[in-house]
Scaffold this motif. Structure first.
Motif, PDB file in Angstrom:
ATOM      1  N   PRO A   1      -2.077   2.685  19.401  1.00  0.00           N
ATOM      2  CA  PRO A   1      -1.621   1.296  19.495  1.00  0.00           C
ATOM      3  C   PRO A   1      -2.742   0.327  19.147  1.00  0.00           C
ATOM      4  N   SER A   2      -2.466  -0.574  18.215  1.00  0.00           N
ATOM      5  CA  SER A   2      -3.510  -1.432  17.669  1.00  0.00           C
ATOM      6  C   SER A   2      -3.089  -2.886  17.724  1.00  0.00           C
ATOM      7  N   ASN A   3      -4.039  -3.756  18.010  1.00  0.00           N
ATOM      8  CA  ASN A   3      -3.807  -5.192  17.959  1.00  0.00           C
ATOM      9  C   ASN A   3      -4.297  -5.785  16.645  1.00  0.00           C
ATOM     10  N   ASP A   4      -4.555  -4.931  15.672  1.00  0.00           N
ATOM     11  CA  ASP A   4      -5.018  -5.377  14.362  1.00  0.00           C
ATOM     12  C   ASP A   4      -3.808  -5.783  13.520  1.00  0.00           C
ATOM     13  N   VAL A   5      -3.694  -7.066  13.218  1.00  0.00           N
ATOM     14  CA  VAL A   5      -2.531  -7.554  12.479  1.00  0.00           C
ATOM     15  C   VAL A   5      -2.484  -6.978  11.068  1.00  0.00           C
ATOM     16  N   GLN A   6      -3.628  -6.556  10.527  1.00  0.00           N
ATOM     17  CA  GLN A   6      -3.644  -5.999   9.174  1.00  0.00           C
ATOM     18  C   GLN A   6      -2.976  -4.627   9.122  1.00  0.00           C
ATOM     19  N   ALA A   7      -2.798  -4.005  10.275  1.00  0.00           N
ATOM     20  CA  ALA A   7      -2.116  -2.710  10.311  1.00  0.00           C
ATOM     21  C   ALA A   7      -0.603  -2.873  10.410  1.00  0.00           C
ATOM     22  N   ARG A   8      -0.136  -4.118  10.501  1.00  0.00           N
ATOM     23  CA  ARG A   8       1.297  -4.375  10.654  1.00  0.00           C
ATOM     24  C   ARG A   8       1.955  -4.622   9.297  1.00  0.00           C
ATOM     25  N   VAL A   9       3.231  -4.271   9.209  1.00  0.00           N
ATOM     26  CA  VAL A   9       3.952  -4.390   7.948  1.00  0.00           C
ATOM     27  C   VAL A   9       5.442  -4.575   8.234  1.00  0.00           C
TER      28      VAL A   9
ATOM     29  N   THR B   1      -2.846   6.107  -1.471  1.00  0.00           N
ATOM     30  CA  THR B   1      -4.201   6.013  -2.020  1.00  0.00           C
ATOM     31  C   THR B   1      -4.239   4.893  -3.052  1.00  0.00           C
ATOM     32  N   VAL B   2      -3.214   4.857  -3.902  1.00  0.00           N
ATOM     33  CA  VAL B   2      -3.074   3.775  -4.877  1.00  0.00           C
ATOM     34  C   VAL B   2      -1.629   3.315  -4.851  1.00  0.00           C
ATOM     35  N   SER B   3      -1.425   2.031  -4.761  1.00  0.00           N
ATOM     36  CA  SER B   3      -0.079   1.479  -4.710  1.00  0.00           C
ATOM     37  C   SER B   3       0.426   1.199  -6.114  1.00  0.00           C
ATOM     38  N   ASN B   4       1.742   1.228  -6.289  1.00  0.00           N
ATOM     39  CA  ASN B   4       2.304   0.835  -7.576  1.00  0.00           C
ATOM     40  C   ASN B   4       2.802  -0.602  -7.531  1.00  0.00           C
ATOM     41  N   ALA B   5       2.214  -1.396  -6.634  1.00  0.00           N
ATOM     42  CA  ALA B   5       2.535  -2.822  -6.619  1.00  0.00           C
ATOM     43  C   ALA B   5       2.133  -3.434  -7.954  1.00  0.00           C
ATOM     44  N   PRO B   6       2.742  -4.558  -8.346  1.00  0.00           N
ATOM     45  CA  PRO B   6       2.388  -5.174  -9.636  1.00  0.00           C
ATOM     46  C   PRO B   6       0.900  -5.460  -9.762  1.00  0.00           C
ATOM     47  N   THR B   7       0.237  -5.702  -8.643  1.00  0.00           N
ATOM     48  CA  THR B   7      -1.200  -5.983  -8.694  1.00  0.00           C
ATOM     49  C   THR B   7      -2.029  -4.714  -8.530  1.00  0.00           C
ATOM     50  N   ASN B   8      -1.345  -3.542  -8.376  1.00  0.00           N
ATOM     51  CA  ASN B   8      -2.039  -2.262  -8.195  1.00  0.00           C
ATOM     52  C   ASN B   8      -3.082  -2.327  -7.090  1.00  0.00           C
ATOM     53  N   THR B   9      -2.685  -2.897  -5.970  1.00  0.00           N
ATOM     54  CA  THR B   9      -3.592  -3.031  -4.836  1.00  0.00           C
ATOM     55  C   THR B   9      -3.815  -1.672  -4.185  1.00  0.00           C
ATOM     56  N   PRO B  10      -5.036  -1.137  -4.197  1.00  0.00           N
ATOM     57  CA  PRO B  10      -5.268   0.189  -3.621  1.00  0.00           C
ATOM     58  C   PRO B  10      -4.931   0.224  -2.134  1.00  0.00           C
ATOM     59  N   GLY B  11      -4.149   1.229  -1.747  1.00  0.00           N
ATOM     60  CA  GLY B  11      -3.887   1.458  -0.336  1.00  0.00           C
ATOM     61  C   GLY B  11      -2.902   0.525   0.318  1.00  0.00           C
ATOM     62  N   ALA B  12      -2.236  -0.328  -0.449  1.00  0.00           N
ATOM     63  CA  ALA B  12      -1.371  -1.329   0.176  1.00  0.00           C
ATOM     64  C   ALA B  12      -0.055  -0.745   0.670  1.00  0.00           C
ATOM     65  N   GLY B  13       0.510   0.195  -0.079  1.00  0.00           N
ATOM     66  CA  GLY B  13       1.827   0.713   0.267  1.00  0.00           C
ATOM     67  C   GLY B  13       1.808   1.581   1.504  1.00  0.00           C
ATOM     68  N   CYS B  14       2.747   1.337   2.414  1.00  0.00           N
ATOM     69  CA  CYS B  14       2.800   2.095   3.661  1.00  0.00           C
ATOM     70  C   CYS B  14       3.808   3.231   3.539  1.00  0.00           C
ATOM     71  N   LEU B  15       3.346   4.455   3.747  1.00  0.00           N
ATOM     72  CA  LEU B  15       4.212   5.624   3.636  1.00  0.00           C
ATOM     73  C   LEU B  15       4.929   5.938   4.942  1.00  0.00           C
ATOM     74  N   GLN B  16       4.298   5.626   6.066  1.00  0.00           N
ATOM     75  CA  GLN B  16       4.878   5.964   7.362  1.00  0.00           C
ATOM     76  C   GLN B  16       4.587   4.851   8.359  1.00  0.00           C
ATOM     77  N   THR B  17       5.623   4.434   9.071  1.00  0.00           N
ATOM     78  CA  THR B  17       5.455   3.395  10.087  1.00  0.00           C
ATOM     79  C   THR B  17       5.945   3.905  11.434  1.00  0.00           C
ATOM     80  N   THR B  18       5.503   3.232  12.478  1.00  0.00           N
ATOM     81  CA  THR B  18       6.047   3.476  13.806  1.00  0.00           C
ATOM     82  C   THR B  18       6.576   2.157  14.344  1.00  0.00           C
TER      83      THR B  18
END
Length: 260
Positions: free
Chosen positions: A152-160, A185-202
Motif C-alpha cells: 500500500p502506497s501513498n505515492d500518487v505517481q503509482a496511481r492510475v 518496459t516500453v509503452s506504445n503510447a504516442p509519445t513512447n513514454t518508457p514504463g508508462a503503461g500499467c499491466l496490472q492494477t489492484t
C-alpha cells in the motif's frame, strides 16, 4: 459543328473523363480520411466504492453509468486483421471516451497527452477493413516518474485510471485511482513514454480506489441510439397529476350520468 479528329476526343468526352476522374479522386480521398467508431457499453452492473481517500482523486461509480465515446483512426484499417495478434494503436488519431467519472482524451490542444497511454488496441477486421472484434486498454496516469509499489502506497505517481473493454469475451472494466503493480518496459503510447503503461492494477477501497464493470460493449461506425430518458421527479409528479385529473373527470362524468 467541328468534327473530332481521328483518334481525338470531343469536348463532351473530355468533360466526361474529367468528371469521372474527380469522382474517383473524391472516393479515394473519402476512403483515406479519418474513420470514427462509436463505443458504448451496457450500464454498469457491478461497482466497488472507495472506503477512504488517503491519496489521489477518489470517485464513486453508479450503477446505470456506462462507458461511451469515440475512437478516431487516421484512415481505413487493413483487411483481415486478427484480434489475437494485430495491434492498431499506431493508427489511432484520437479518442474521446468517458467512463461516467473520468474523461479520456488522447490529444490535448492537438498534441498527444504524455499522461495518456494506449496499452493495447487489438482488432479483427473483415475484408473491407471494418472492425468485427476488439480489445482495448487505455490508461490515464498522473505523469512521470511512473512508480510501482508492491505494498500500500501513498505515492500518487503509482496511481492510475484505466479503461478496458473487449468483445472477445464481452466485458468492460474501468478503474479509478487504482494502484499500479506492474508496468511496461516500453509503452506504445504516442509519445513512447518508457514504463508508462500499467499491466496490472489492484483496486483497494481503503486506498481510495474504485471500479465499475459491465457485461457488454459495442463498437460501431454508426452512432448508438440514445438511451430512453428517465422521467425526473417533477415529470413523474406531472404524470401523476394528469392521471388524477383524468380520473377525477371520469368519476365526475359517471356521477352526472347516474343523477341524470
Amino acid at each position: 459543328m467541328v468534327a473530332a479528329k481521328p483518334g481525338g476526343r470531343t469536348m463532351k468526352q473530355l468533360i466526361g473523363c474529367a468528371v469521372a476522374a474527380l469522382s474517383l479522386w473524391a472516393t479515394q480521398a473519402a476512403a483515406a480520411g479519418p474513420v470514427v467508431y462509436y463505443v458504448q457499453s451496457a450500464p454498469y452492473t457491478s461497482t466497488i466504492d472507495p472506503t477512504a481517500c488517503p491519496v489521489g482523486v477518489c470517485k464513486t461509480y453508479a450503477s446505470g453509468q456506462r462507458l461511451s465515446g469515440t475512437i478516431t483512426f487516421f484512415g481505413s484499417l487493413d483487411p483481415d486483421l486478427n484480434v489475437q495478434t494485430d495491434d492498431v494503436g499506431h493508427m489511432i488519431d484520437d479518442f474521446q471516451l468517458s467512463d461516467g467519472q473520468n474523461t479520456y482524451t488522447l490529444l490535448n490542444a492537438g498534441i498527444p497527452d504524455p499522461d495518456m497511454v494506449i496499452n493495447f488496441a487489438n482488432v479483427s477486421t473483415d475484408a473491407n477493413g471494418v472492425i468485427t472484434a476488439f480489445e482495448f486498454k487505455f490508461d490515464k496516469t498522473n505523469g512521470a516518474p511512473f512508480n510501482v509499489s508492491a505494498v500500500p502506497s501513498n505515492d500518487v505517481q503509482a496511481r492510475v485510471a484505466t479503461i478496458y473493454f473487449t468483445s472477445v469475451h464481452p466485458a468492460v472494466s474501468v478503474d479509478n485511482n487504482a494502484r499500479c503493480l506492474t508496468r511496461h518496459t516500453v509503452s506504445n503510447a504516442p509519445t513512447n513514454t518508457p514504463g508508462a503503461g500499467c499491466l496490472q492494477t489492484t483496486v483497494t477501497p481503503a486506498e481510495g480506489a474504485s471500479q465499475a464493470q459491465a457485461s457488454a460493449v459495442t463498437m460501431s461506425l454508426t452512432p448508438p441510439s440514445p438511451p430512453a430518458p428517465v422521467p425526473t421527479l417533477s415529470e413523474w409528479a406531472m404524470i401523476l397529476l394528469g392521471v388524477l385529473l383524468a380520473g377525477g373527470a371520469a368519476l365526475n362524468l359517471h356521477r352526472r350520468r347516474q343523477t341524470a
